[in-house]
Design an enzyme around this catalytic site. Structure first.
Site, mmCIF file in Angstrom:
data_model
loop_
_atom_site.group_PDB
_atom_site.id
_atom_site.type_symbol
_atom_site.label_atom_id
_atom_site.label_comp_id
_atom_site.label_asym_id
_atom_site.label_seq_id
_atom_site.Cartn_x
_atom_site.Cartn_y
_atom_site.Cartn_z
ATOM 1 N N LYS A 1 0.834 -1.210 0.000
ATOM 2 C CA LYS A 1 0.000 0.000 0.000
ATOM 3 C C LYS A 1 0.866 1.257 0.000
ATOM 4 O O LYS A 1 0.601 2.203 -0.736
ATOM 5 C CB LYS A 1 -0.925 -0.002 1.236
ATOM 6 N N GLN B 1 -4.611 -1.211 9.486
ATOM 7 C CA GLN B 1 -4.512 -2.542 8.880
ATOM 8 C C GLN B 1 -5.131 -3.598 9.801
ATOM 9 O O GLN B 1 -4.796 -3.675 10.976
ATOM 10 C CB GLN B 1 -3.032 -2.867 8.599
ATOM 11 N N ASP C 1 -10.897 3.184 3.858
ATOM 12 C CA ASP C 1 -11.214 1.749 3.784
ATOM 13 C C ASP C 1 -12.728 1.539 3.776
ATOM 14 O O ASP C 1 -13.196 0.417 3.554
ATOM 15 C CB ASP C 1 -10.612 1.023 4.997
#
Ligand code: NDP
Length: 297
Positions: free
Chosen positions: A54, A98, A121
Site C-alpha cells: 500500500k 490494517q 477503507d
C-alpha cells in the site's frame, strides 16, 4: 468453452494510472499532495506485506504515504490516541488501520476513532450507513473493485441476480449493498444458508468471499455467469505453498462467461480502489470537485 478472464492486474494498473494523473493535476493546481496514513499494529507477516504494498503504490500514485507502527502489545488507549491524532491532523487525507488487530484490541472502537471523512477503507459505521442508505460516501475497497470488474464484463448490471457468498463487514455485506446500488437483485448467503449450490446456480453474478479454498465447484455456476473470486487462501499443494481462491477455477471457467483468477483478479483492485478513495477524500475535504471519471465510478 472457457470463460473470459477478468484481468484485475490490468484493470488496477489502469485505475492507478488515472489516480496518478489526477494527483499530479492536484499538485500542479494547488501544490497539494493527498496524504494516506497507514497504521500497522503488531508483526503479522501478511499484514506487513499488505502495508508495504500500500505504501509503495501510494507513492507511485504521486501521493504522500505515512506509516505508523505500534507494537503488538500496544494498549487500546495508545492505538486510539494514534488514530485520533491522525483523524485530527489537517495534513492527513486518509486513515487506514490494517486489519486484523491483535486479539486484545476492540476493532470497532478503533474504527470509530477514524474521522469518516478520512475513512478510505470505508469500514466505519458512518460509511456503512451511507452505503446502506444509498448515499454517496467512501466505499470498502475490495467489493468496490468487484463492481468495477463486473462492469468490464457487462456494462449494465441492472436487473441481474447477484449472489454474494459471505457476509463479513469487510467484503460480503458491502458487496451486497454495492451491487444493490447497481440495481441488481441481491442474495446474501452465509454459513447457515441452505443449498448453496442451488442458490449459486441462480446467479448471473457470483461473488465468493468465504475464505474456503475452492469451495465453489464448477457445477455451482450458471452457464455464462460472471464469477468474482475474492478468496485468498494460502494452502500447501504437492509440498509447495500456493494461493487458492474460493472457487475451483479450472472447473468454474468451463461454465462461467467471465471469471477472475487468483492471484491477479480481485486482489489488485483493492489497493487501486484505496488510492481512488484517498483522492476522493482529499478533494471532498476541501470541497473541490472530483475528476469526472472518478465521480462516475
Ligand atoms: P470472514 O471470515 O470475515 O467471513 C467469511 C464469510 O464466509 C462469513 O460470512 C461466513 O459465514 C461465510 N462462510 C464461511 N464458511 C462458509 C461456508 N462453508 N458456507 C457458506 N458461507 C461460509 O472473511 P472475509 O470476508 O474477511 O474474507 C473472505 C475471503 O476473502 C478470505 O479468503 C480473505 O482472505 C479474502 N479477502 C481478499 C481480499 C482481497 O483483496 N482480494 C480482501 C479481503 C478478504 P458466517 O457469517 O455465517 O460465519
Amino acid at each position: 468453452m472457457s470463460a473470459h478472464i477478468l484481468d484485475g492486474k490490468a484493470a488496477a494498473a489502469a485505475l492507478r494510472a488515472q489516480v496518478r494523473e489526477a494527483s499530479e493535476a492536484l499538485h500542479s493546481a494547488h501544490a497539494i499532495r493527498a496524504a494516506l496514513a497507514v497504521v500497522l499494529i503488531g508483526d503479522d507477516p501478511a499484514s506487513q506485506i499488505y502495508v508495504r504494498n500500500k505504501l509503495r503504490e501510494t507513492k507511485a500514485a504521486g501521493m504522500l504515504s505515512l506509516e505508523f507502527r505500534l507494537p503488538a502489545q500496544a494498549s487500546q488507549a495508545q492505538i486510539l490516541d494514534c488514530v485520533a491524532r491522525l483523524s485530527a491532523d489537517d495534513c492527513v487525507d486518509g486513515v487506514l488501520v490494517q486489519m486484523p488487530l491483535p486479539p486484545h484490541v476492540d476493532a470497532s472502537a478503533v474504527l470509530a476513532a477514524i474521522d469518516p471523512a478520512k475513512d478510505v477503507d470505508g469500514l466505519t459505521e458512518a460509511s456503512a450507513g451511507r452505503l446502506a442508505q444509498g448515499r454517496p460516501g467512501l466505499r470498502p475497497c475490495t467489493p468496490w473493485g468487484c463492481v468495477m470488474l463486473a462492469k468490464q464484463a457487462w456494462a449494465q448490471l441492472a436487473g441481474l441476480h447477484c449472489v454474494v457468498l459471505g457476509r463479513s463487514i469487510l467484503v460480503g455485506r458491502p458487496a451486497a449493498q454495492l451491487f444493490l446500488a447497481q440495481d441488481c437483485t441481491v442474495t446474501l448467503a452465509h454459513s447457515r444458508s441452505r443449498d448453496l449450490p442451488d442458490l449459486c446456480r441462480q446467479a448471473d453474478i457470483l461473488i465468493a468471499a468465504v475464505g474456503r479454498p475452492e469451495m465453489v465447484r464448477g457445477d455451482w455456476i450458471k452457464p455464462g455467469a460472471i464469477v468474482l473470486d475474492v478468496g485468498i487462501n494460502r494452502v500447501e499443494k504437492d509440498g509447495k505453498a500456493v494461493l487458492l481462491g474460493d472457487v475451483a477455477f479450472a472447473e468454474a471457467s468451463l461454465r462461467a462467461g467471465w471469471i477472475t483468477p487468483v492471484p491477479g483478479g480481485v486482489g489488485p483492485m483493492t489497493i487501486a480502489c484505496l488510492l481512488a478513495n484517498t483522492l476522493t477524500a482529499a478533494c471532498a475535504r476541501r470541497n473541490w470537485p472530483l475528476p469526472a471519471w472518478l465521480a462516475k465510478l
